[in-house]
Design a protein around this motif. Sequence first.
Motif, PDB file in Angstrom:
ATOM      1  N   CYS A 248       0.812  -1.213   0.000  1.00 57.38           N
ATOM      2  CA  CYS A 248       0.000   0.000   0.000  1.00 57.38           C
ATOM      3  C   CYS A 248       0.847   1.267   0.000  1.00 57.38           C
ATOM      4  CB  CYS A 248      -0.952   0.009   1.195  1.00 57.38           C
ATOM      5  SG  CYS A 248      -0.107   0.167   2.785  1.00 57.38           S
ATOM      6  N   GLY A 249       2.055   1.173   0.568  1.00 53.62           N
ATOM      7  CA  GLY A 249       2.965   2.313   0.496  1.00 53.62           C
ATOM      8  C   GLY A 249       2.852   3.311   1.628  1.00 53.62           C
ATOM      9  N   ILE A 250       1.971   3.034   2.620  1.00 54.46           N
ATOM     10  CA  ILE A 250       1.824   3.969   3.744  1.00 54.46           C
ATOM     11  C   ILE A 250       3.141   4.118   4.508  1.00 54.46           C
ATOM     12  CG2 ILE A 250       0.748   4.219   6.026  1.00 54.46           C
ATOM     13  CD1 ILE A 250      -1.845   3.330   4.818  1.00 54.46           C
ATOM     14  N   CYS A 251       3.809   3.001   4.691  1.00 50.93           N
ATOM     15  CA  CYS A 251       5.073   3.035   5.433  1.00 50.93           C
ATOM     16  C   CYS A 251       6.058   3.979   4.763  1.00 50.93           C
ATOM     17  CB  CYS A 251       5.655   1.633   5.541  1.00 50.93           C
ATOM     18  SG  CYS A 251       5.798   0.783   3.962  1.00 50.93           S
ATOM     19  N   VAL A 252       6.143   3.899   3.435  1.00 51.75           N
ATOM     20  CA  VAL A 252       7.084   4.739   2.695  1.00 51.75           C
ATOM     21  C   VAL A 252       6.680   6.210   2.863  1.00 51.75           C
ATOM     22  CG1 VAL A 252       8.045   5.246   0.420  1.00 51.75           C
ATOM     23  CG2 VAL A 252       7.493   2.875   1.043  1.00 51.75           C
ATOM     24  N   GLU A 253       5.395   6.427   2.728  1.00 49.59           N
ATOM     25  CA  GLU A 253       4.878   7.790   2.814  1.00 49.59           C
ATOM     26  C   GLU A 253       5.183   8.412   4.175  1.00 49.59           C
ATOM     27  OE1 GLU A 253       0.438   9.500   2.821  1.00 49.59           O
ATOM     28  OE2 GLU A 253       0.810   7.899   1.360  1.00 49.59           O
ATOM     29  N   LYS A 254       5.021   7.609   5.235  1.00 51.71           N
ATOM     30  CA  LYS A 254       5.139   8.159   6.589  1.00 51.71           C
ATOM     31  C   LYS A 254       6.566   8.133   7.133  1.00 51.71           C
ATOM     32  CE  LYS A 254       0.780   8.983   6.908  1.00 51.71           C
ATOM     33  NZ  LYS A 254       0.338  10.371   6.722  1.00 51.71           N
ATOM     34  N   CYS A 255       7.447   7.447   6.472  1.00 49.98           N
ATOM     35  CA  CYS A 255       8.824   7.359   6.980  1.00 49.98           C
ATOM     36  C   CYS A 255       9.448   8.744   7.005  1.00 49.98           C
ATOM     37  CB  CYS A 255       9.650   6.419   6.108  1.00 49.98           C
ATOM     38  SG  CYS A 255      11.396   6.378   6.570  1.00 49.98           S
ATOM     39  N   PRO A 256       9.970   9.168   8.174  1.00 49.74           N
ATOM     40  CA  PRO A 256      10.499  10.528   8.281  1.00 49.74           C
ATOM     41  C   PRO A 256      11.923  10.674   7.742  1.00 49.74           C
ATOM     42  CG  PRO A 256      10.632   9.430  10.398  1.00 49.74           C
ATOM     43  CD  PRO A 256      10.028   8.436   9.448  1.00 49.74           C
ATOM     44  N   ARG A 257      12.597   9.575   7.450  1.00 52.34           N
ATOM     45  CA  ARG A 257      14.012   9.685   7.086  1.00 52.34           C
ATOM     46  C   ARG A 257      14.186   9.650   5.568  1.00 52.34           C
ATOM     47  NH1 ARG A 257      19.102   8.514   9.225  1.00 52.34           N
ATOM     48  NH2 ARG A 257      18.468   9.868  10.928  1.00 52.34           N
ATOM     49  N   LYS A 258      14.745  10.757   5.043  1.00 54.88           N
ATOM     50  CA  LYS A 258      15.034  10.819   3.610  1.00 54.88           C
ATOM     51  C   LYS A 258      16.507  10.512   3.373  1.00 54.88           C
ATOM     52  CE  LYS A 258      11.922  14.048   1.338  1.00 54.88           C
ATOM     53  NZ  LYS A 258      11.775  15.419   0.866  1.00 54.88           N
ATOM     54  N   VAL A 259      16.803   9.758   2.377  1.00 55.39           N
ATOM     55  CA  VAL A 259      18.213   9.497   2.035  1.00 55.39           C
ATOM     56  C   VAL A 259      18.423   9.672   0.539  1.00 55.39           C
ATOM     57  CG1 VAL A 259      19.526   8.060   3.611  1.00 55.39           C
ATOM     58  CG2 VAL A 259      17.505   7.124   2.512  1.00 55.39           C
ATOM     59  N   LEU A 260      19.669   9.995   0.210  1.00 55.91           N
ATOM     60  CA  LEU A 260      20.022  10.123  -1.202  1.00 55.91           C
ATOM     61  C   LEU A 260      19.941   8.736  -1.848  1.00 55.91           C
ATOM     62  CD1 LEU A 260      21.091  12.334  -3.158  1.00 55.91           C
ATOM     63  CD2 LEU A 260      23.368  11.380  -2.745  1.00 55.91           C
ATOM     64  N   ASP A 261      19.239   8.661  -2.968  1.00 56.73           N
ATOM     65  CA  ASP A 261      19.095   7.378  -3.646  1.00 56.73           C
ATOM     66  C   ASP A 261      20.221   7.216  -4.669  1.00 56.73           C
ATOM     67  OD1 ASP A 261      18.436   5.142  -5.019  1.00 56.73           O
ATOM     68  OD2 ASP A 261      16.417   5.779  -5.574  1.00 56.73           O
ATOM     69  N   THR A 262      21.244   6.480  -4.270  1.00 54.50           N
ATOM     70  CA  THR A 262      22.390   6.332  -5.172  1.00 54.50           C
ATOM     71  C   THR A 262      22.205   5.166  -6.133  1.00 54.50           C
ATOM     72  OG1 THR A 262      23.446   5.029  -3.468  1.00 54.50           O
ATOM     73  CG2 THR A 262      24.102   7.336  -3.617  1.00 54.50           C
ATOM     74  N   GLU A 263      21.178   4.360  -5.883  1.00 54.06           N
ATOM     75  CA  GLU A 263      20.997   3.211  -6.769  1.00 54.06           C
ATOM     76  C   GLU A 263      20.102   3.582  -7.944  1.00 54.06           C
ATOM     77  OE1 GLU A 263      19.657   0.059  -4.287  1.00 54.06           O
ATOM     78  OE2 GLU A 263      21.692  -0.471  -3.691  1.00 54.06           O
ATOM     79  N   PHE A 264      18.806   3.591  -7.697  1.00 53.58           N
ATOM     80  CA  PHE A 264      17.893   3.787  -8.818  1.00 53.58           C
ATOM     81  C   PHE A 264      17.992   5.205  -9.391  1.00 53.58           C
ATOM     82  CE2 PHE A 264      13.853   4.615 -10.881  1.00 53.58           C
ATOM     83  CZ  PHE A 264      13.799   3.522 -11.726  1.00 53.58           C
ATOM     84  N   GLU A 265      18.055   6.203  -8.511  1.00 53.98           N
ATOM     85  CA  GLU A 265      18.103   7.583  -8.988  1.00 53.98           C
ATOM     86  C   GLU A 265      19.516   8.058  -9.300  1.00 53.98           C
ATOM     87  OE1 GLU A 265      15.692   9.153 -10.005  1.00 53.98           O
ATOM     88  OE2 GLU A 265      13.880   8.551  -8.925  1.00 53.98           O
ATOM     89  N   ALA A 266      20.483   7.168  -9.192  1.00 50.00           N
ATOM     90  CA  ALA A 266      21.885   7.491  -9.481  1.00 50.00           C
ATOM     91  C   ALA A 266      22.343   8.751  -8.747  1.00 50.00           C
ATOM     92  CB  ALA A 266      22.089   7.646 -10.988  1.00 50.00           C
ATOM     93  N   GLY A 267      21.807   8.947  -7.558  1.00 51.23           N
ATOM     94  CA  GLY A 267      22.213  10.100  -6.762  1.00 51.23           C
ATOM     95  C   GLY A 267      21.492  11.384  -7.126  1.00 51.23           C
ATOM     96  N   MET A 268      20.535  11.316  -8.037  1.00 52.27           N
ATOM     97  CA  MET A 268      19.838  12.528  -8.488  1.00 52.27           C
ATOM     98  C   MET A 268      18.607  12.829  -7.645  1.00 52.27           C
ATOM     99  SD  MET A 268      21.562  13.765 -10.955  1.00 52.27           S
ATOM    100  CE  MET A 268      20.457  14.862 -11.837  1.00 52.27           C
ATOM    101  N   GLY A 269      18.170  11.860  -6.862  1.00 46.24           N
ATOM    102  CA  GLY A 269      16.959  12.097  -6.089  1.00 46.24           C
ATOM    103  C   GLY A 269      17.050  11.399  -4.749  1.00 46.24           C
TER     104      GLY A 269
END
Lengths: 676, 340
Positions: A248-269
Amino acid sequence: MAEKIGVYVCHCGSNIAGKVDVEEIAQWAGENLDDVAVSRDYKFMCSSLGQQMIEDDIKKEKLTRVVVGACSPHLHEKTFRRACSNAGMNPYLMDLTNIREHCSWVHKDRSLATEKARALISAAVQRVKHQEPLEPMYVDVNPATLVIGGGIAGLQATLELADAGYHVYLVERLPSIGGHMAQFDKTFPTLDCSACILTPKMSEAGQHENVTLLTYAELEEVSGSVGSFKVKIRQKSRCVDYDACTGCGICVEKCPRKVLDTEFEAGMGNRKAIYMPFPQAVPRVPVIDQDSCIWFERQKCRACEKLCPTDAIKFDQEDELIDIEVGNIIIATGWKPFDSKKIPQYGYGRLANVYTSMEFERLCNAAGPTNGKIVMRDGKTVPKSIAIVHCVGSRDDRHNPYCSGICCMAALKFGHLVLEKTDAEVYSFYIDMRTNQKNYEEFYQRLLGEGMRFVRGKVSEVTDAARMPTEQGKLIVQCEDTLIGRQQRYPVDMVILMGALEPQEDARELGLKCGISCSMEGWYTERHPKLDPVATMTDGVFVAGTCQGPKDIPASVAQGAAAAARVAGMITKGKVMIEPIVASINEQACSGCKICNNMCPYNAIEFIEETETSRVITALCKGCGTCVAACPAGVITGAHFNNKQIFAEIEGALWDALQPAAESSSQAETVPASAS
Amino acid sequence: MSESAPTSGNGNGKAKGKLAIYWAASCGGCEISILGIDTKILDVAAAFDLVMCPCIADGKVRDIEKMADGEIDVCLFNGGIRTSEQEYMARLLRQKSKCLIAFGSCATEGCIPGLGNLHNRQEIFDNSYTSETHSTENPDNVRPQAVTEVPEGKLHLPIFYDTLKTLDQTVDVDYYLPGCPPESPRIWEAIEVLLSGNLPAKGATIGENTTVCDYCPRTRKNKKIKEFKRTWEVIPDDETCLLEQGLICAGLATRAGCGALCPQVNSPCIGCYGPNEGVEDYGARFLSALASVIDSEDPDEIDEIISKGIPDPIGTFYRFSLAGSLMRRGKRPAPAATSQ
């Protein structure tokens, strides 16, 4: 009992006869070598007439051994073994000695090459006398298949097999299947939306009744051999109950910790600490990145756990080892991008607006961090000029000598996307344009028409040090335009580095686990570069896609399908022959020193605690001889390669040195008459 | 030889057999070890007349020369063949003996004297008679001569050969008894075999068909070695396999027979019992075994591990077996380049 040996020397057209006097050698062998009953030469021994000749001689002359001097055993050992078998001789009483690859092809001097061929024939004649009849073994082929890697090649192989009705275990290291193709916006030269053609395949694989999807999992260990591999898979802990999660994605939505996505977003997001790599991910089960999660950092938060409607979050979940049994393995582990920081003069990592090609893929992807808007690092300025630098880490002896094959086309694709989305000028700095697949050259012509600019030369530097007012605030690309023979400086806003495709970091390690080898660079070695491109030297292990070498999507898909066809063939046949060339340990004499146990690349040696000795598990042994060479006590024997055979072969090769020379038995004769 | 086993003297009051013991290029340790069979020597004396043993008993070459061919029942021959005199004795004793046994490491594989094969006669003489070694004092540069004229006549010395050969490189050998020296209990066992008349096939090594590890009480777990250590660098624990502790222990490549004496007192096996049954080249075997346990894939690191941990490869792998190894001199004599 003296043997009756037939010697057959092949001309291979002029391949051998061009450098080796085959007629003379055949005659010499017949006249000079002991126990040789028949010795002939023939234009093409491997032809049906050549084989017939051997068969007739075995029957008529009652030959007990056969030596063929021709090409590599890789090519025709089976052919000649079959011929012997047809005539009622045990096929392992034949020796094929290689006077082509090992002799005529590598030597220039005809007389020296002839002498070498003579030594090789003599060696084979001495060896073959000691060869022993062996009986091949057969094992059933397990119809299940392991596919390692869920990129486009692995997906294709998986679906081909699953659709044919065979079970497939698809193992993917990352949380979702899809591979690099999922990161792309468009694909060249058709400009199809990458996701549009890939995601249907992904969801098909995810839902297929014949597919067991094991994502966020890695290969731990392989034992066994073709037909019956035993594989251990490490299912890394997702901290999420796979079956309970509904995605459902609620966990992702509510997670307070943001990290740089070096895998899929190649560090762009960015992504969250609990994440699915992208919205179309398969399976739709997130993972918790334990290095970033606040709970794992300081035992606080648990937001996802509290809010999950199905109680699927399991912080204490541990890695799980899954044992599976398969008959064949397809390796499709893909590639990794070149680290552009290795070429500091191009400024990546130092100059903000120098991008890698994967970063740019995300930048122009409609589902990417900028929703497909091509902007500079500040997030708003649209570049007015872009330079695309080819061959970054490819065709460069300091990094990778090979051509990565796809970068020219990817650069053209970028050029098209930039011209379509912005008013920027686009420069391509290329060494040679390589556009040699279907519709590729046409795409190049199209971009020439669209106004992309092409500069033929290798970029020497990208710098922000302006020399002229027009260069202020720009990135300057320094390059010799080799078509006009002049050093030029090109001030641009943005630079894209078309980095090389490189083998995965752990390609060698994985290869070792599966018993296959890599090239110097780290690409997996196929059985034959032209005639057997997806098989490997290890029966039952196949390769597909870029893990075998750089290639584009169509070629990866073709290889995936080809590997699946090969596997389906094995399954349909049902049984597979195992060479009886295996090692055996004289357990009486084994002292249990444990040298051999770790050596075996096939895990075919077990240690028996009660007797403190080691034993070879015959069904697993591939006869590589590693343990035979390693055993310090000399109590391991390799069938078909025992000491007697090898020493006889050496003595045969040294036939001229071993000719009875002038009698010199006593040392006294060599002592000078007077001393000092 | 089996039809002529020395069964004549097994204490039944029949005629005694004849036993010869000879030494060539060796140290005398073999004789000591023979005496180490202790009171059993009386049983030997009861079964055999000792016709020759230069170290222990009297006995003249001329007496041997007078014997009929095959008159000696058993000859235990220790030492390699380095001089013309030794070659003569080897041929003589071969001719006069029914059963010739290469006794000990020197006779079977060359042993320490065989390391001289790394050099030729010229170099050995240079080192022994004219070099600056502290123990050499030879102002007149005197060198051994095969023939020297003195006022009283001609003096003869045996000719010193370029190459040390093992006994079986010189004459036909019936059996082998390995060890430097062979352990006394093994000698007695061999004598018992000879007395029993139940002889093994010609060319056999009288001994075990397994390696020292079989007798070593240490625990073996996992052989992965990052660093070879020399004996003075560590005090090994007395539980774990010495090789697994990084010490180059040759026990795994060496024929059993000693009872793993050295490893039991924390000292690595140096390989004095030679190769196991069926092994052609001790050093090559041992070398490839060690090579296969080095725990690295990086060529530079491997070089480092080897060059630091194995400063003396020949001494490590071929200490006892150089002369008998596959690495001997060419089969054809080299052109006469060396002259003294």
